[in-house]
Design a protein around this motif. Structure first.
Motif, short mmCIF file in Angstrom:
data_model
loop_
_atom_site.label_atom_id
_atom_site.label_comp_id
_atom_site.label_asym_id
_atom_site.label_seq_id
_atom_site.Cartn_x
_atom_site.Cartn_y
_atom_site.Cartn_z
N GLU A 151 1.31 15.14 -8.37
CA GLU A 151 2.34 16.16 -8.59
C GLU A 151 2.63 16.36 -10.07
OE1 GLU A 151 3.91 18.33 -6.47
OE2 GLU A 151 2.43 17.60 -5.05
N LEU A 152 2.67 15.29 -10.82
CA LEU A 152 2.96 15.41 -12.26
C LEU A 152 1.82 16.08 -13.01
CD1 LEU A 152 4.65 11.96 -12.95
CD2 LEU A 152 5.73 14.20 -12.83
N LEU A 161 11.01 15.20 -6.15
CA LEU A 161 10.09 15.28 -5.02
C LEU A 161 10.78 14.84 -3.74
CD1 LEU A 161 6.79 13.87 -6.52
CD2 LEU A 161 7.25 16.22 -5.81
N LEU A 162 11.59 13.81 -3.82
CA LEU A 162 12.28 13.32 -2.63
C LEU A 162 13.32 14.33 -2.15
CD1 LEU A 162 12.70 9.57 -3.56
CD2 LEU A 162 11.15 10.55 -1.87
N ARG A 163 14.04 14.97 -3.08
CA ARG A 163 15.07 15.95 -2.71
C ARG A 163 14.46 17.19 -2.05
NH1 ARG A 163 17.28 15.00 -7.78
NH2 ARG A 163 16.46 16.96 -8.50
N THR A 164 13.27 17.60 -2.55
CA THR A 164 12.66 18.81 -2.02
C THR A 164 11.75 18.56 -0.85
OG1 THR A 164 10.83 18.66 -3.60
CG2 THR A 164 12.75 19.98 -4.27
N GLY A 165 11.58 17.30 -0.47
CA GLY A 165 10.77 16.95 0.69
C GLY A 165 9.27 17.11 0.48
N GLN A 166 8.82 17.09 -0.75
CA GLN A 166 7.38 17.25 -1.05
C GLN A 166 6.72 15.89 -1.20
OE1 GLN A 166 7.00 19.75 -4.44
NE2 GLN A 166 8.21 21.38 -3.58
N HIS A 167 6.85 15.05 -0.23
CA HIS A 167 6.21 13.74 -0.28
C HIS A 167 5.46 13.44 0.97
CE1 HIS A 167 10.24 13.12 1.30
NE2 HIS A 167 9.77 12.07 1.95
N TYR A 215 9.16 10.10 -15.06
CA TYR A 215 8.72 9.71 -13.72
C TYR A 215 9.87 9.57 -12.74
CZ TYR A 215 3.99 8.81 -15.35
OH TYR A 215 2.74 8.94 -15.86
N LYS A 216 10.97 8.99 -13.18
CA LYS A 216 12.10 8.77 -12.29
C LYS A 216 12.69 10.12 -11.85
CE LYS A 216 16.43 6.23 -11.98
NZ LYS A 216 17.37 5.37 -12.68
N THR A 217 12.87 11.03 -12.80
CA THR A 217 13.41 12.35 -12.47
C THR A 217 12.46 13.09 -11.54
OG1 THR A 217 14.51 12.44 -14.61
CG2 THR A 217 14.22 14.53 -13.45
N ALA A 218 11.17 13.02 -11.81
CA ALA A 218 10.18 13.70 -10.97
C ALA A 218 10.19 13.13 -9.57
CB ALA A 218 8.80 13.59 -11.59
N ALA A 219 10.27 11.82 -9.45
CA ALA A 219 10.29 11.19 -8.13
C ALA A 219 11.52 11.63 -7.35
CB ALA A 219 10.26 9.68 -8.26
N HIS A 220 12.67 11.67 -7.99
CA HIS A 220 13.90 12.10 -7.32
C HIS A 220 13.78 13.56 -6.90
CE1 HIS A 220 16.81 8.71 -8.04
NE2 HIS A 220 15.71 8.32 -8.64
N GLU A 270 0.81 -1.22 0.00
CA GLU A 270 0.00 0.00 0.00
C GLU A 270 0.84 1.27 0.00
OE1 GLU A 270 -3.27 0.16 2.76
OE2 GLU A 270 -3.49 -2.01 2.65
N LYS A 271 2.00 1.24 0.64
CA LYS A 271 2.87 2.42 0.67
C LYS A 271 3.34 2.77 -0.73
CE LYS A 271 5.56 2.92 4.51
NZ LYS A 271 6.69 2.56 5.38
N SER A 272 3.66 1.76 -1.52
CA SER A 272 4.11 2.01 -2.90
C SER A 272 2.98 2.59 -3.74
CB SER A 272 4.61 0.72 -3.54
OG SER A 272 5.74 0.25 -2.87
N VAL A 273 1.78 2.05 -3.58
CA VAL A 273 0.63 2.56 -4.33
C VAL A 273 0.36 4.01 -3.95
CG1 VAL A 273 -1.87 2.32 -4.68
CG2 VAL A 273 -0.40 0.28 -4.63
N GLU A 274 0.39 4.31 -2.65
CA GLU A 274 0.16 5.68 -2.19
C GLU A 274 1.24 6.63 -2.72
OE1 GLU A 274 -1.23 9.11 -0.67
OE2 GLU A 274 -2.31 7.22 -0.86
N ALA A 275 2.49 6.18 -2.71
CA ALA A 275 3.58 7.02 -3.23
C ALA A 275 3.39 7.32 -4.71
CB ALA A 275 4.93 6.32 -3.01
N MET A 276 3.00 6.33 -5.49
CA MET A 276 2.79 6.56 -6.92
C MET A 276 1.56 7.45 -7.16
SD MET A 276 5.34 5.36 -8.38
CE MET A 276 4.82 5.70 -10.04
N ASN A 277 0.54 7.32 -6.32
CA ASN A 277 -0.63 8.21 -6.44
C ASN A 277 -0.24 9.66 -6.17
OD1 ASN A 277 -2.39 6.13 -7.09
ND2 ASN A 277 -3.07 5.82 -4.99
#
Length: 86
Positions: A47-48, A80-86, A73-78, A35-42
């Protein structure tokens, strides 16, 4: 959403994909996702879908709306993680 999430059985999925053996389908396509993975992708999908804005890039500079390219998607995910918007 996928067929497994719609409670379609493995054999039917295998037939739809035209696999000769359900083992191929199970080994290659049917995976458990927590569920954590599904929520993260949602959250990433939300954001995208937002309008472009300045995005921090390597080296500390920023790319603005006018000169940015839509990240994959990979760049966007990275980003989001760098800027703490998750």
């Amino acid at each position: 959403m996928n067929l497994r999430a719609l409670h379609v059985d493995d054999l039917t999925i295998s037939e739809i994909l035209r696999h000769s053996d359900v083992k191929v389908t199970r080994a290659s396509y049917i995976k458990r996702v927590d569920e954590k993975s599904v929520e993260a992708m949602n959250r990433l999908e939300v954001e995208l879908g937002k309008p472009a804005r300045s995005v921090p890039v390597m080296g500390g500079s920023k790319v603005t709306k006018t000169d940015a390219v839509v990240p994959d998607y990979k760049t966007a995910a990275h980003s989001l993680l760098r800027t703490g918007q998750h």
